[in-house]
Design an enzyme around this catalytic site. Structure first.
Site, PDB file in Angstrom:
ATOM      1  N   ARG A  97      -5.289 -34.312  24.010  1.00 43.02           N
ATOM      2  CA  ARG A  97      -5.562 -35.812  24.677  1.00 43.02           C
ATOM      3  C   ARG A  97      -4.709 -36.776  23.915  1.00 43.02           C
ATOM      4  O   ARG A  97      -4.321 -36.549  22.434  1.00 43.02           O
ATOM      5  CB  ARG A  97      -6.809 -35.919  24.957  1.00 43.02           C
ATOM      6  N   ARG A 187     -54.062 -40.761  38.196  1.00 42.89           N
ATOM      7  CA  ARG A 187     -53.338 -40.106  37.409  1.00 42.89           C
ATOM      8  C   ARG A 187     -53.027 -38.408  37.831  1.00 42.89           C
ATOM      9  O   ARG A 187     -54.109 -38.005  37.664  1.00 42.89           O
ATOM     10  CB  ARG A 187     -53.483 -40.133  35.932  1.00 42.89           C
TER      11      ARG A 187
END
Length: 427
Positions: A97, A187
């Protein structure tokens, strides 16, 4: 050494579900795997090649990518010489790169776009994260099918989590936090809730047009591939390392197993000592534990080659005797064992090779081998690159110890492939 399907044998084309991948027509797209591995990691220096459970971190995903048999080429994008060396030793090509995409502020997308510009033949790219060591070939096989067979433009990996989220309240603020994905008065139990899907960062498949024209990795006709929680591992800081190591030892992909092992004689199979008799004969001693270890490997289908140095005075006098006692081929090497070994044994797949050595001359082979070891009394230059350091010294059980390690890895590999077939056939 790209993972080209045209060059694979029937056995190598076997998928984890027991089926066989056919040869790819020339009209099919070129699919490339790309692992981004910059050398400037801030959290853990050179994290991408730091050994994890005896294997460089990047080695785990490279092995999975190559063994998936789904890619025309497998690449590592890096700016560091040591990472390039390790990448090539595991069978990957290297995209060097530029400085522009090697900065701390550079994005993955920029690096992938640079890679695609330099490789115009690639039409589908898979960005695999080096920090996901529990990736398996089957994950990549199933995900890629969504593009090649179902027509999706992008696919990314997710994991299901069962976590309740609440809004953040800034320090000093008097506001109350609020639930985001639950009703506190009701819940749900875990078994009554499907949970939520989260990106786990393991891999991202995308078409060339999506990356280059639309400038993104997720878009177009997009879908996900769900990974099991035990395979969803990410490493960012040092504290993650020991946890990841335990996870990868249990759930990582260990490859197809070793098929060939090289063993240096002097200093490994022997203790390096030469005994001179009154009648003028030279003698060395072999430990029966070590010779038994060699036979165990041979019985398990591993070819074992003993390496002797041309400079060793005992080479000619004892080579035939060694072959008879151990049942192994004895091969003579010079100052550079790597050169001699690769000359005689053509097209070595080093990731499927085990090597035990004990000196500076062995460093190159120790670095390349998928499994490598040194005795406990080996010099530092060899010990630093070996993936396994024996507790025993040369000539005193080190070879037997490494043989057992190799066989253990082979058993794990077999068990994983069997489990993958079960999972794919029944679920």
């Amino acid at each position: 050494m790209a993972a080209s399907k045209e060059k694979r044998s029937f056995e190598e084309n076997m998928l984890v579900d027991g089926s066989c991948s056919s040869k790819k027509p020339r009209s099919d797209p070129h699919v490339a795997a790309l692992i981004l591995a910059r050398g400037g990691s801030k959290g853990i220096p050179l994290k991408n090649i730091k050994p994890l459970a005896g294997v460089p971190l990047i080695g785990w995903v490279l092995r999975a990518a190559i063994d998936s048999n789904m890619f025309d080429s497998v690449w590592v994008s890096t700016d560091h010489d040591d990472i390039e060396r390790v990448a090539k030793s595991w069978g990957a090509k290297v995209h060097r790169r530029s400085k522009e995409v090697s900065r701390d502020c550079s994005t993955s997308l920029e690096t992938i776009q640079e890679f695609l510009k330099e490789n115009p033949e690639v039409s589908v790219v898979c960005n695999i994260q080096a920090t996901s060591p529990c990736l398996h070939p089957s994950h990549l096989q199933e995900a890629l099918k969504k593009i090649t067979e179902e027509g999706y433009d992008s696919v990314f990996s997710v994991v299901r989590r069962y976590q309740f989220r609440w809004t953040e309240v800034k320090k000093g603020c008097k506001e109350c936090t609020q639930p985001q994905n639950l009703n506190p008065a009701k819940r749900p139990r875990r078994q009554d809730w499907n949970g939520e899907l989260y990106e786990n960062g393991s891999f991202y498949f995308a078409t060339r047009d999506l990356v280059m024209i639309k400038g993104c990795l997720q878009g177009g006709k997009v879908t996900y591939f769900e990974m099991e929680p035990q395979h969803s591992v990410d490493i960012d800081v040092d504290i993650d390392w020991p946890v990841a190591e335990q996870r990868v030892l249990r759930f990582g992909y260990f490859g197809r197993g070793v098929t060939l092992m090289f063993c240096k004689v002097s200093g490994c199979l022997t203790n390096g000592k030469v005994f001179l008799s009154v009648c003028g004969e030279d003698m060395v001693s072999l430990n029966t534990r070590d010779t038994t270890g060699l036979r165990m490997l041979q019985k398990d289908g591993v070819e074992v080659v003993l390496l002797v140095s041309k400079d060793d005075l005992l080479t000619k006098s004892l080579s035939k005797k060694l072959e008879k006692v151990t049942g192994c081929e004895v091969f003579e090497v010079g100052e550079e064992p790597l050169k001699d070994v690769e000359t005689k044994f053509k097209n070595l797949e080093w990731k499927d090779v085990a090597y035990i050595g004990n000196d500076a001359a062995d460093v190159s082979c120790l670095s390349l081998a998928g499994l490598s070891a040194v005795p406990a009394d080996a010099p530092a230059c060899a010990a630093q690159v070996a993936k396994y350091t024996c507790k025993n010294v040369g000539g005193s059980g080190a070879v037997r110890e490494f043989a057992e390690h190799v066989m253990q890895q082979k058993e794990q590999a077999k068990a994983q492939m069997k489990q993958d077939r079960i999972d794919r056939n029944n679920f």
